[in-house]
Design a protein around this motif. Structure first.
Motif, PDB file in Angstrom:
ATOM      1  N   TYR A  40       0.805  -1.216   0.000  1.00  0.00           N
ATOM      2  CA  TYR A  40       0.000   0.000   0.000  1.00  0.00           C
ATOM      3  C   TYR A  40       0.843   1.273   0.000  1.00  0.00           C
ATOM      4  CZ  TYR A  40      -4.547  -2.211   0.714  1.00  0.00           C
ATOM      5  OH  TYR A  40      -5.702  -2.932   0.543  1.00  0.00           O
ATOM      6  N   CYS A  41       2.141   1.148   0.228  1.00  0.00           N
ATOM      7  CA  CYS A  41       2.987   2.321   0.440  1.00  0.00           C
ATOM      8  C   CYS A  41       2.966   3.324  -0.711  1.00  0.00           C
ATOM      9  CB  CYS A  41       4.432   1.896   0.708  1.00  0.00           C
ATOM     10  SG  CYS A  41       4.706   1.492   2.445  1.00  0.00           S
ATOM     11  N   ARG A  42       3.014   2.879  -1.942  1.00  0.00           N
ATOM     12  CA  ARG A  42       3.059   3.799  -3.069  1.00  0.00           C
ATOM     13  C   ARG A  42       1.818   4.684  -3.111  1.00  0.00           C
ATOM     14  NH1 ARG A  42       5.436   0.222  -8.131  1.00  0.00           N
ATOM     15  NH2 ARG A  42       7.492  -0.185  -7.212  1.00  0.00           N
ATOM     16  N   ARG A  43       0.682   4.065  -2.874  1.00  0.00           N
ATOM     17  CA  ARG A  43      -0.557   4.838  -2.899  1.00  0.00           C
ATOM     18  C   ARG A  43      -0.636   5.814  -1.731  1.00  0.00           C
ATOM     19  NH1 ARG A  43      -6.743   2.413  -2.735  1.00  0.00           N
ATOM     20  NH2 ARG A  43      -7.790   4.423  -2.925  1.00  0.00           N
ATOM     21  N   LEU A  44      -0.167   5.383  -0.578  1.00  0.00           N
ATOM     22  CA  LEU A  44      -0.265   6.206   0.620  1.00  0.00           C
ATOM     23  C   LEU A  44       0.765   7.322   0.663  1.00  0.00           C
ATOM     24  CD1 LEU A  44      -0.797   3.409   3.275  1.00  0.00           C
ATOM     25  CD2 LEU A  44      -2.506   5.038   2.488  1.00  0.00           C
ATOM     26  N   SER A  45       1.851   7.169  -0.063  1.00  0.00           N
ATOM     27  CA  SER A  45       2.940   8.143   0.040  1.00  0.00           C
ATOM     28  C   SER A  45       2.964   9.144  -1.114  1.00  0.00           C
ATOM     29  CB  SER A  45       4.285   7.403   0.107  1.00  0.00           C
ATOM     30  OG  SER A  45       4.482   6.634  -1.060  1.00  0.00           O
ATOM     31  N   LYS A  46       1.890   9.193  -1.914  1.00  0.00           N
ATOM     32  CA  LYS A  46       1.855  10.160  -3.008  1.00  0.00           C
ATOM     33  C   LYS A  46       1.857  11.586  -2.454  1.00  0.00           C
ATOM     34  CE  LYS A  46      -0.565   7.446  -6.525  1.00  0.00           C
ATOM     35  NZ  LYS A  46      -1.813   7.314  -7.298  1.00  0.00           N
ATOM     36  N   PRO A  47       2.691  12.461  -3.037  1.00  0.00           N
ATOM     37  CA  PRO A  47       2.701  13.848  -2.548  1.00  0.00           C
ATOM     38  C   PRO A  47       1.377  14.551  -2.826  1.00  0.00           C
ATOM     39  CG  PRO A  47       3.996  13.621  -4.567  1.00  0.00           C
ATOM     40  CD  PRO A  47       3.621  12.226  -4.129  1.00  0.00           C
TER      41      PRO A  47
END
Length: 198
Positions: A91-98
């Motif tokens: 899930y990290c990529r989705r959660l870490s979007k600027p």
């Protein structure tokens, strides 16, 4: 580059140490029957990625089980921590979007939280079933889900399903703390790493 790796190693060490002391504080200090020994492993995964998160999970499990003089079969439950870290990493990529809207982040974290509740309950139940029902190992200590499990067994729920369902009430509470608390701590870790690059 070397300084960055040293900071990452330091964060991993701090995460393991924090997991250990949070586990003691929760169980012995506040007498709470919750599994909160992965909060900082999850935070490390949010902040730095999969490998540091898995490393922190494994080291935390080794230190906690060694400190508690736990039987060797208890170490199998580290698989729950590893799978949880993998779910967080996915899930990290989705959660870490600027510039992602706050409500989108919360919604994503809620979905991650519910997913981990289900997956960890099923995996933990399967491990418990294999150790204590299939392998017939004697249980030498009380676990928080045992209260729910006894109630289910008295109502003729099969052992495997009792092992799984009994974990859900506990995981609904502790996974919320782990996912949302871990995400909050990860923001501090990210700031710590960014300062290293400035």
């Amino acid at each position: 580059m070397m300084k960055g790796r040293l900071k990452l190693t330091l964060l991993c060490f701090l995460a393991v140490t924090a997991n250990f002391f949070l586990n003691i504080l929760t169980g012995r200090g506040f007498r709470l029957s919750l599994f909160l020994d992965t909060v900082f492993s999850v935070a490390l995964t949010f902040a730095t990625g999969l490998v540091p998160g898995i490393a922190a999970s494994i080291l935390s499990a080794i230190i906690i089980n060694t400190h508690d003089h736990a039987p060797l079969f208890n170490y199998f439950f580290v698989l729950c921590s590893i799978v949880e870290v993998i779910l967080v990493w996915m899930y990290c990529r989705r959660l870490s979007k600027p510039r992602e809207p706050f409500i989108s982040t919360v919604a994503s974290l809620l979905l991650l939280y519910l997913t981990t509740c289900v997956v960890i309950s099923v995996l933990g139940g399967l491990i418990d079933y294999c150790i204590f029902a299939v392998a017939s190992r004697a249980k030498d200590s009380f676990s928080p889900e045992d209260i729910f499990k006894l109630g289910l067994l008295r109502n003729n729920v099969p052992v495997l399903w009792s092992d799984i369902f009994s974990r859900i009430p506990i995981n609904l509470i502790d996974r919320f703390v782990v996912i949302f608390g871990g995400y909050g701590v990860s923001r501090l870790m990210v700031r710590f790493l960014i300062r290293n690059k400035e």
